[in-house]
Design an enzyme around this catalytic site. Sequence first.
Site, PDB file in Angstrom:
ATOM      1  N   HIS A 194       7.896   8.939  22.946  1.00 42.72           N
ATOM      2  CA  HIS A 194       7.816  10.291  22.397  1.00 42.72           C
ATOM      3  C   HIS A 194       8.609  11.229  23.314  1.00 42.72           C
ATOM      4  O   HIS A 194       8.681  11.001  24.527  1.00 42.72           O
ATOM      5  CB  HIS A 194       6.368  10.803  22.369  1.00 42.72           C
ATOM      6  CG  HIS A 194       5.575  10.393  21.178  1.00 42.72           C
ATOM      7  ND1 HIS A 194       4.198  10.247  21.229  1.00 42.72           N
ATOM      8  CD2 HIS A 194       5.931  10.113  19.904  1.00 42.72           C
ATOM      9  CE1 HIS A 194       3.744   9.888  20.035  1.00 42.72           C
ATOM     10  NE2 HIS A 194       4.780   9.807  19.220  1.00 42.72           N
ATOM     11  N   CYS A 290      -0.243  14.993  25.515  1.00 39.64           N
ATOM     12  CA  CYS A 290      -0.687  14.239  24.334  1.00 39.64           C
ATOM     13  C   CYS A 290      -2.092  14.645  23.883  1.00 39.64           C
ATOM     14  O   CYS A 290      -2.423  14.513  22.702  1.00 39.64           O
ATOM     15  CB  CYS A 290      -0.703  12.748  24.623  1.00 39.64           C
ATOM     16  SG  CYS A 290       0.889  11.999  24.970  1.00 39.64           S
TER      17      CYS A 290
END
Length: 296
Positions: A194, A290
């Site tokens: 990511h 996250c």
Amino acid sequence: MVYTNLDSIDFSLDDCASLERPRRVVLTSPDYFDVEYVINPHMSGNIGGVNQPVAMQQWKALRAAYSAVDVEPLIVDGEAGLPDMVFCANQTLPYKTTDGRNGIVLSRMHAPERQNEVPHYAAFFDAIGYDVQSLPEEIDIDFEGMGDAIWHPGRRLLWGGYGFRTDRETYEALAELIDVRVIALSLSDPEFYHLDTCFSALNTDSVLIFPDAFDDEALRLIHRFFDTVVEAPEGESRHQFACNAHCPDGDHVFIQEGCTETVGRLADAGFHPVELDTSEFLKSGGSVFCMKQMIW
């Protein structure tokens, strides 16, 4: 509206509408957090290895850290059978329109194991008055929310990572759907699956990155739009998720404890690092960034 190289840039930050800093944070309780499968390299060898009472205490410390900088936590309850739901940056992209309306774009999770997380966030955001939007059904694309699409602080400009969990074509649809410019950056190292694992926008002028996660063109784009580029070293980036840090107020930087060199570089750049222990969550391939979703 989607830019992938420096030569294509035909705007400056001053051409992007201002965007107020969000002052609320969504956090999802880790009641059911564990490593039950392997969908990124960091999970390998950690199945069943989470100490859940410790994880809960670490999550509570993160919640308290946001409260301490006057960011209001909104709590979503975790759901049985969805162990990664705690990583609530991934299921949506919150946005604010130029006329002040709040909305989200729902993600299309790449891994089947995580796809059932999205409806829970759709219901949550609908209940608090957000416009809930989906990407066009006729387009077969993956998109993992603010794991890959990150707002430039203070501007209606998105930085978008692609290559593992989000498709490059996603950003064309997203740019049209919410009328925003996107700078798209290719990701090629599976440990940085990511964008938020190797890129953390700190304030309008500053960013924290792991430079080796990007090709030369991506680095040129980053340096074009940020005056200060703080570089985290490889060991702290790969093993301690140094760049999965979060700066909620343009001053304090929440970061995994023990990232000594990165902490020093952030302090030298004028920031105030706040070290937090997210070691249980690192076992699943996530840390501070996250574990939260900033909203207006």
